[in-house]
Design a protein around this motif. Structure first.
Motif: not given
Ligand SMILES: Nc1nc2c([nH]c(=O)n2[C@H]2C[C@H](O)[C@@H](COP(=O)(O)OP(=O)(O)OP(=O)(O)O)O2)c(=O)[nH]1
Length: 178
Positions: A4-6, A32-35, A40-46, A87-91, A123-125, A129-131
């Motif tokens: 995934a990315t942010l 607004r939906r999903g994980l 709050y977060n940065g824009p991003g996703g899988k 679980h997730t590797f995030c760039h 935000m995510w806990e 630490l890193w942001l």
């Molecule tokens: N800031 C932050 N971001 C995180 C953490 N863990 C984690 O998965 N993320 C990010 C990675 C992804 O950019 C995002 C989750 O991916 P997503 O937005 O595609 O998830 P989703 O379930 O809504 O997927 P989708 O339906 O839109 O495909 O959250 C965290 O601990 N901190």
């Protein structure tokens, strides 16, 4: 494992290291939906199959908030582990180059916030630490461990390792990135 990315777009105060009171801002989304829904977060996703992380960050930022980002600077690599497994590797990227106006989508509500006033309590806990370092221009390589089963955003954050300034992976398209 999910890749995934942010992306953190920045504006104002081009060199936050020269002043104490930064007036720089970062574009966050209220998801607004999903994980991470409601946080709050940065824009991003899988990442999608065949897509580089950088391409993913550009696409996700476009899809979520309608901003066209360029010249992404790699700022971090974060591994999120759940119950002992990756679980997730995030760039993580940041950029000061973009066009367009942030616009709400079904997935995200964008908001410019002062880098001094990032709502870490919503935000995510692990983000606190890193942001902050990422927003100051540092590079972070970290592993954050959660326990308690899926979904990740309901698991307990238990511990972490975090290194600053460590070398980051080179994206396949880094040299040609615009
Ligand atoms: N800031 C932050 N971001 C995180 C953490 N863990 C984690 O998965 N993320 C990010 C990675 C992804 O950019 C995002 C989750 O991916 P997503 O937005 O595609 O998830 P989703 O379930 O809504 O997927 P989708 O339906 O839109 O495909 O959250 C965290 O601990 N901190």
């Amino acid at each position: 494992m999910i890749e995934a990315t942010l992306c953190f777009p920045l504006r104002g105060d081009d060199d936050p290291t020269t002043t104490n009171e930064s007036d720089g801002e970062v574009l966050l989304i209220e998801k607004r939906r999903g994980l991470g829904e409601g946080w709050y977060n940065g824009p991003g996703g899988k990442c999608e199959p065949g897509e580089t992380p950088r391409e993913c960050a550009v696409r996700e930022t476009r899809e979520e908030v309608g901003l066209e980002v360029r010249n992404l600077e790699k700022a971090g690599e974060l591994t999120f582990r759940l119950d002992g497994e990756t679980h997730t590797f995030c760039h993580v990227y940041r950029t000061r180059s973009f066009t367009g106006e942030p616009t709400s989508s079904e997935e995200a509500h964008p908001e410019w916030v002062s880098v001094e006033d990032v709502p870490y309590d919503q935000m995510w806990e692990d983000d606190r630490l890193w942001l902050p370092g990422v927003l100051e221009g540092n590079t972070a390589v970290g592993e954050f461990r959660f326990e308690g089963g899926e979904p990740l955003d309901e698991a307990d954050f238990v511990d972490h390792d975090l290194e600053w300034g460590a070398p980051l992976e080179t994206d396949p398209d880094e040299k040609s990135a615009t």
